[in-house]
Structures are given as structure tokens and as C-alpha cells.
Scaffold this motif. Structure first.
Motif, PDB file in Angstrom:
ATOM      1  N   MET A 154       0.894  -1.211  -0.079  1.00 54.00           N
ATOM      2  CA  MET A 154      -0.083   0.015   0.013  1.00 54.00           C
ATOM      3  C   MET A 154       0.824   1.340  -0.064  1.00 54.00           C
ATOM      4  O   MET A 154       1.939   1.349   0.739  1.00 54.00           O
ATOM      5  N   LEU A 155       0.603   2.277  -0.701  1.00 54.96           N
ATOM      6  CA  LEU A 155       1.173   3.444  -0.814  1.00 54.96           C
ATOM      7  C   LEU A 155       0.345   4.453  -0.136  1.00 54.96           C
ATOM      8  O   LEU A 155      -0.581   4.746  -0.364  1.00 54.96           O
ATOM      9  N   VAL A 156       1.322   5.278   0.929  1.00 51.00           N
ATOM     10  CA  VAL A 156       0.468   6.447   1.540  1.00 51.00           C
ATOM     11  C   VAL A 156       1.392   7.796   0.953  1.00 51.00           C
ATOM     12  O   VAL A 156       2.584   7.753   0.941  1.00 51.00           O
ATOM     13  N   VAL A 157       0.617   8.447   0.483  1.00 54.45           N
ATOM     14  CA  VAL A 157       1.258   9.870  -0.384  1.00 54.45           C
ATOM     15  C   VAL A 157       0.764  10.922   0.392  1.00 54.45           C
ATOM     16  O   VAL A 157      -0.330  11.419   0.509  1.00 54.45           O
ATOM     17  N   GLU A 158       1.496  11.608   1.377  1.00 52.06           N
ATOM     18  CA  GLU A 158       1.222  12.712   2.156  1.00 52.06           C
ATOM     19  C   GLU A 158       2.631  13.611   2.410  1.00 52.06           C
ATOM     20  O   GLU A 158       3.541  13.159   3.007  1.00 52.06           O
ATOM     21  N   ASP A 159       2.445  15.049   2.212  1.00 50.26           N
ATOM     22  CA  ASP A 159       3.688  15.760   2.432  1.00 50.26           C
ATOM     23  C   ASP A 159       3.818  16.073   3.806  1.00 50.26           C
ATOM     24  O   ASP A 159       4.934  16.618   4.253  1.00 50.26           O
ATOM     25  N   GLU A 160       2.773  16.221   4.615  1.00 49.64           N
ATOM     26  CA  GLU A 160       2.932  16.553   6.292  1.00 49.64           C
ATOM     27  C   GLU A 160       3.526  15.459   6.753  1.00 49.64           C
ATOM     28  O   GLU A 160       2.934  14.301   7.073  1.00 49.64           O
ATOM     29  N   PRO A 161       4.808  15.370   7.436  1.00 45.27           N
ATOM     30  CA  PRO A 161       5.355  13.992   7.864  1.00 45.27           C
ATOM     31  C   PRO A 161       4.667  13.517   9.018  1.00 45.27           C
ATOM     32  O   PRO A 161       4.623  12.371   9.052  1.00 45.27           O
ATOM     33  N   VAL A 162       4.108  14.216   9.965  1.00 44.61           N
ATOM     34  CA  VAL A 162       3.421  13.618  11.047  1.00 44.61           C
ATOM     35  C   VAL A 162       2.121  12.908  10.514  1.00 44.61           C
ATOM     36  O   VAL A 162       2.161  11.767  10.984  1.00 44.61           O
ATOM     37  N   ALA A 178       0.692   5.629   8.244  1.00 42.05           N
ATOM     38  CA  ALA A 178       1.464   4.416   7.775  1.00 42.05           C
ATOM     39  C   ALA A 178       1.506   3.593   9.128  1.00 42.05           C
ATOM     40  O   ALA A 178       1.444   2.272   9.120  1.00 42.05           O
ATOM     41  N   ASP A 179       1.556   4.128  10.334  1.00 46.05           N
ATOM     42  CA  ASP A 179       1.733   3.382  11.507  1.00 46.05           C
ATOM     43  C   ASP A 179       0.533   2.611  11.756  1.00 46.05           C
ATOM     44  O   ASP A 179       0.464   1.536  11.982  1.00 46.05           O
ATOM     45  N   ARG A 180      -0.659   3.375  11.570  1.00 48.91           N
ATOM     46  CA  ARG A 180      -1.888   2.688  11.639  1.00 48.91           C
ATOM     47  C   ARG A 180      -1.981   1.578  10.719  1.00 48.91           C
ATOM     48  O   ARG A 180      -2.618   0.506  11.336  1.00 48.91           O
ATOM     49  N   LEU A 181      -1.911   1.921   9.456  1.00 53.17           N
ATOM     50  CA  LEU A 181      -1.884   0.613   8.547  1.00 53.17           C
ATOM     51  C   LEU A 181      -0.994  -0.551   8.682  1.00 53.17           C
ATOM     52  O   LEU A 181      -1.453  -1.556   8.561  1.00 53.17           O
ATOM     53  N   VAL A 182       0.043  -0.239   9.099  1.00 54.36           N
ATOM     54  CA  VAL A 182       0.911  -1.171   9.376  1.00 54.36           C
ATOM     55  C   VAL A 182       0.451  -1.907  10.869  1.00 54.36           C
ATOM     56  O   VAL A 182       0.615  -3.221  10.798  1.00 54.36           O
ATOM     57  N   VAL A 213       3.268  -1.059   4.034  1.00 57.40           N
ATOM     58  CA  VAL A 213       3.147   0.273   3.621  1.00 57.40           C
ATOM     59  C   VAL A 213       4.393   0.789   3.116  1.00 57.40           C
ATOM     60  O   VAL A 213       5.480   0.776   3.749  1.00 57.40           O
ATOM     61  N   VAL A 214       4.443   1.536   1.968  1.00 63.05           N
ATOM     62  CA  VAL A 214       5.549   2.447   1.185  1.00 63.05           C
ATOM     63  C   VAL A 214       5.061   4.023   1.474  1.00 63.05           C
ATOM     64  O   VAL A 214       3.824   4.050   1.284  1.00 63.05           O
TER      65      VAL A 214
END
Length: 224
Positions: free
Chosen positions: A1-9, A15-19, A25-26
Motif C-alpha cells: 500500500m502506498l501512502v502519499v502525504e507531504d505532512e510528515p506527522v 502509515a503506523d496505523r495501516l502497519v 506500507v510504502v
């Protein structure tokens, strides 16, 4: 699964929740990076923010869908109808408005992945072609022709159309559509169905889907 979001937090939190839910997650933080990550990792689903450096999420969606159809859940800070329709028009399957609850994000992802599994199962078995007026729907190939011209629908748009086409002329309530297409029984207070119907009308013709205000929608037979 790819998560694309420019806000690091936000990127890290999603990503943490999906893992934690068992997904691999990438992550990417900008438009070019998202396309590169998609090409390298071939994810099964993309969680995609609209506002990104480099080029925006709409352009990312166009580019990745041109390579390979994949479910896309867009994240947007604005819920204006025009913004939502642009996202649906470039191939997004669903959207969430920020701020959102992680629980809802996970639920939406689950629905999209189950829809893909259902589509793959249908593609492996014979399915009748449905015709409503000059609208033809091939359930196995998940292809649609309106007035003799093929229309390219997102997976969600196809499922919505197929649901309406199962009972031509009958008015299906929004609650029923949420339950059967999105897997959200009892859903209310959201414009998801309305937005997808408008995106669908833009592709197959506005006169094919009749609105019954306060109730729902019906698919009508139209001949060109």
C-alpha cells in the motif's frame, strides 16, 4: 500500500496505523516521489493527498491510473463539490476530508480492497451482460458502453452503476446504495453518493440517472 502525504506527522500516523492493521506500507511525500514509488512497488491501493509539492494529487492519480488501474483514496482539506468531482474525474475511487478519523480511513480502505477482490472473482466466472436502453454493462469484464461508445469508469462508479442497473427504473435509496456499494450500512450525513452520481453522469449522460429528491436515484433507459 502506498501512502502519499507531504505532512510528515500525518504521513507517519497513517502509515503506523495501516502497519498495525497488517498492511505493508510504502511512503512518499511529493508528486514525483509518489509516481516513482508506484512504479517501483506496484501497490494494491494508494492513499493520496491532494495538495503535494512537485505536482498535485490529481496529476499523480492521472499518471498512476494510466499505468495500471488501482484503487485510490484521496485525502482533501476541502470538501467543495468541485474539488471532489475533480478527484473522482481523474480516477479516484473515494475521498476523505481532513481532519479524518483513522478508524474511518481503515474502514474505507477495507471496502475498496474487498471491492477489488469481488471484481476479480466476477471476472473469473461468466456474467450476463446487462442492457438498459442503449447502455450496455459487461459484468465480467467490468466494461460499459453508452450509446455505442465505451466509457471508462472507476471501480466505484462501475459498482454504483451495476447496483442501479440491477433494478432499472426503481428508486434505490441512498442508504441502500451506501450498504451495497460502499459497505456502510446505516450511513448518513455524507455526500459521497451524490458526488459519485455526478461523476457517473458526466461519463454516461446526465439523463440516465434520475434523482428523487430526499430518497435516492434510479437508472433510466435512454436511447440515442
Amino acid at each position: 500500500m502506498l501512502v502519499v502525504e507531504d505532512e510528515p506527522v500525518i504521513n507517519q500516523a497513517v502509515a503506523d496505523r495501516l502497519v498495525a492493521e497488517g498492511y505493508t506500507v510504502v511512503r512518499a511525500y511529493d508528486g514525483p516521489g509518489a509516481v516513482a514509488a508506484f512504479e517501483e512497488h506496484a501497490p494494491d491501493l494508494v492513499v493520496l493527498d491532494v495538495m503535494l509539492p512537485g505536482f498535485d494529487g490529481h496529476e499523480v492519480c492521472r499518471r498512476i491510473q494510466a499505468q495500471r488501474p488501482v484503487p485510490v483514496l484521496m485525502l482533501t482539506a476541502r470538501d467543495a463539490e468541485e474539488d471532489v468531482l475533480v478527484g473522482l474525474g481523474v480516477g479516484a475511487d473515494d475521498y476523505l476530508t481532513k481532519p479524518f478519523r483513522m478508524r474511518e480511513l481503515v474502514a474505507r480502505i477495507g471496502v475498496l480492497l474487498r471491492r477489488v477482490e469481488r471484481a476479480e472473482a466476477l471476472a473469473s466466472t461468466p456474467a450476463a451482460t446487462t442492457e438498459v436502453g442503449d447502455l450496455r454493462i459487461d459484468g465480467a469484464a467490468r466494461r460499459v458502453w453508452a450509446g455505442g461508445e465505451e466509457q471508462h469508469l472507476t471501480p466505484t462508479e462501475f459498482d454504483l452503476l451495476a447496483c442501479l442497473a440491477a433494478a432499472p427504473g426503481a428508486v434505490l435509496t441512498q442508504e441502500r446504495l451506501y450498504a451495497e456499494v460502499w459497505g456502510w450500512p446505516g450511513a448518513s450525513g455524507t455526500r459521497t453518493v451524490d458526488s459519485h452520481v455526478k461523476a457517473l453522469r458526466a461519463k454516461i449522460g446526465a439523463d440516465r440517472v434520475r434523482t428523487v429528491h430526499g430518497v435516492g436515484y434510479a437508472l433510466e433507459a435512454v436511447s440515442s
